[in-house]
Design a protein around this motif. Structure first.
Motif, short mmCIF file in Angstrom:
data_model
loop_
_atom_site.label_atom_id
_atom_site.label_comp_id
_atom_site.label_asym_id
_atom_site.label_seq_id
_atom_site.Cartn_x
_atom_site.Cartn_y
_atom_site.Cartn_z
N ASP A 15 -0.28 41.21 43.97
CA ASP A 15 -0.32 39.87 43.39
C ASP A 15 -1.66 39.19 43.64
O ASP A 15 -2.21 38.51 42.76
CB ASP A 15 0.81 39.00 43.97
CG ASP A 15 2.18 39.44 43.47
OD1 ASP A 15 2.24 40.15 42.45
OD2 ASP A 15 3.19 39.09 44.12
N ILE A 16 -2.19 39.39 44.85
CA ILE A 16 -3.50 38.81 45.18
C ILE A 16 -4.58 39.38 44.26
O ILE A 16 -5.41 38.65 43.72
CB ILE A 16 -3.86 39.08 46.65
CG1 ILE A 16 -2.98 38.24 47.57
CG2 ILE A 16 -5.34 38.79 46.92
CD1 ILE A 16 -3.18 38.52 49.04
N ASN A 17 -4.54 40.68 44.07
CA ASN A 17 -5.53 41.32 43.20
C ASN A 17 -5.38 40.86 41.75
O ASN A 17 -6.36 40.74 41.02
CB ASN A 17 -5.42 42.84 43.29
CG ASN A 17 -6.19 43.39 44.47
OD1 ASN A 17 -7.36 43.71 44.35
ND2 ASN A 17 -5.53 43.49 45.62
N SER A 18 -4.15 40.60 41.34
CA SER A 18 -3.92 40.09 39.99
C SER A 18 -4.52 38.69 39.86
O SER A 18 -5.12 38.34 38.84
CB SER A 18 -2.42 40.05 39.68
OG SER A 18 -1.87 41.34 39.73
N TYR A 19 -4.35 37.88 40.91
CA TYR A 19 -4.93 36.54 40.92
C TYR A 19 -6.45 36.60 40.82
O TYR A 19 -7.08 35.83 40.07
CB TYR A 19 -4.51 35.82 42.21
CG TYR A 19 -5.17 34.47 42.40
CD1 TYR A 19 -4.67 33.34 41.77
CD2 TYR A 19 -6.30 34.35 43.21
CE1 TYR A 19 -5.28 32.10 41.94
CE2 TYR A 19 -6.91 33.13 43.38
CZ TYR A 19 -6.41 32.00 42.75
OH TYR A 19 -7.03 30.79 42.92
N VAL A 20 -7.03 37.54 41.58
CA VAL A 20 -8.49 37.71 41.55
C VAL A 20 -8.94 38.14 40.15
O VAL A 20 -9.97 37.69 39.64
CB VAL A 20 -8.94 38.73 42.61
CG1 VAL A 20 -10.43 39.04 42.47
CG2 VAL A 20 -8.64 38.20 44.00
#
Length: 416
Positions: free
Chosen positions: A94-99
């Protein structure tokens, strides 16, 4: 958006189902179980409408528990441990998707909302799938000497650096306090996991070294035993040689040719038994031949050898023994079936290749054996041979020469 949320949650459930298959003991399931699985996906989809992190988190946990309860069975400790790892992987994805959204906003903003959502879903689930795959693979690494498993170990630090770097670049540490705390906790967990993986990797390497040393020691002990037996056999023959000469002279003196003929035949048989005890110079081959000494002697099979190398490295003794033992077993069996009396063994090194060739009598094989589709006629252990040869980027070919009535097994190991 409800459709894209459903697709997102369905992929999420399927990835966790695959993850469970790799880690837990699967139990029999029926159509009702899959209905419940879809129900979990639908509930999680509708829960996502409220955009509440805590609600989404709770339904994620319920989905994990539901899938495990319906399809798998294992110890509670193991289930909790790997669910936690999957939760962390989900958060990292999810963090990487946000980035991704932050970095490529200008690019993806040109698409409509549905397409934007689908691009993010594909990226998110790809990251999650990769992390789940690595966890599943690393959980099965024990004493496997397959090089690819070591690659799984080495990939974790690289991915960890990438994840922490993306979190720092996206200023997640400087955002709202709760999210900042979570990111810092995740970073600490990543560091701890890397330490644990380093310890695990060291343990695997040490175990492998001990295994190799144990195999080498065992092989050396057996080889010395083989030499001692050969020496003792020779001493015994020399000790009895004078008695044999005296007995032959007595038969000659008495002109008792019939008894002399019988005696010489018995003596010849004893000498042939001793000759069948072959020493080729390669201890691995010698040990295999020694293990099959009774079969070779009983069926008067002569070993003809052309062994030019003593060391077959980088092939391990364990692997070479499996390959040669299987080929030798098949060769002996073929000799017995065809009343053949020889096996030719050649071992040489050409450039970066270790070449093993075994030739034995053979009258017929099935037409498709040359393509290795039949393992019932002559090729017992063919699958094991192929599996080991592939580890060394080599090849295994088996050919029936109808004109010469011989079967030729050629094994090539890549020495580079």
């Amino acid at each position: 958006m409800l459709i894209t949320n459903f697709i997102d949650n369905l992929l999420f459930a399927l990835i966790f189902y695959w993850y469970g298959k790799k880690l837990f003991t699967q139990v029999s399931s029926n159509k009702t179980d899959y209905v419940f699985l879809i129900a979990f996906v639908l509930l999680k989809t509708f829960a996502g409408i409220f955009h509440l992190t805590l609600v989404n988190f709770v339904f994620s946990i319920l989905t994990y528990i539901g899938i495990i309860y319906l399809f798998f069975h294992d110890t509670l400790k193991k289930e909790i441990f790997f669910i936690i790892l999957f939760l962390i992987s989900t958060f990292l994805a999810d963090i990487n998707s946000y980035v991704l959204i932050e970095i490529s906003y200008k690019f993806i903003s040109s698409y409509n909302d549905i397409l934007q959502s689908l691009l993010i879903i594909v990226y998110n689930k790809t990251i999650l799938g990769v992390l789940a795959y690595l966890i599943a693979k690393l959980s099965n690494v024990k004493r496997n000497d397959d090089k690819i498993h070591y690659g799984y170990f080495l990939s974790i630090p690289t991915i960890s650096v990438f994840i922490i770097y993306t979190m720092m670049q996206s200023n997640l540490f400087d955002m709202e306090p709760m999210l900042s705390i979570i990111c810092r906790i995740i970073s600490c967990i990543i560091v701890v996991l890397n330490v644990l993986i380093s310890i695990k990797f060291t343990h695997v390497m040490q175990s492998k070294d001990r295994q190799i040393k144990d195999e080498e020691q065992k092989s050396q002990e057996l080889h010395y035993m083989l030499l001692e037996e050969k020496v003792e056999s020779s001493k015994k023959f020399i000790h009895d040689f004078k008695k044999h000469i005296n007995m032959i002279n007595a038969y000659v003196y008495d002109e008792d040719w019939d008894k002399l003929k019988v005696y010489l035949n018995e003596l010849s048989t004893e000498i042939k038994k001793d000759e069948s005890f072959v020493l080729t110079g390669n201890k691995l081959i010698d040990l295999c031949l020694h293990a099959n000494k009774d079969a070779l002697t009983t069926n008067t099979i002569e070993i003809k050898h052309d062994i030019k190398i003593k060391d077959v490295s980088p092939v391990t003794e364990f692997d070479f023994n499996i390959v040669f033992s299987n080929i030798l077993d098949n060769a002996i069996e073929s000799c017995i079936r065809t009343n053949g009396h020889f096996i030719k063994i050649k071992l040489d090194k050409t450039n970066d290749l270790v070449v093993l060739k075994v030739i034995n009598p053979c009258l017929e094989v099935k037409e498709n054996f040359e393509t290795l589709k039949d393992e019932n006629e002559h090729g017992y252990g063919i699958s094991n041979i192929k599996k080991i040869v592939e580890k060394y980027d080599g090849s295994a070919t088996f050919k029936f020469d109808k004109e010469q009535s011989v079967f030729i097994s050629t094994i090539i190991f890549n020495n580079s």
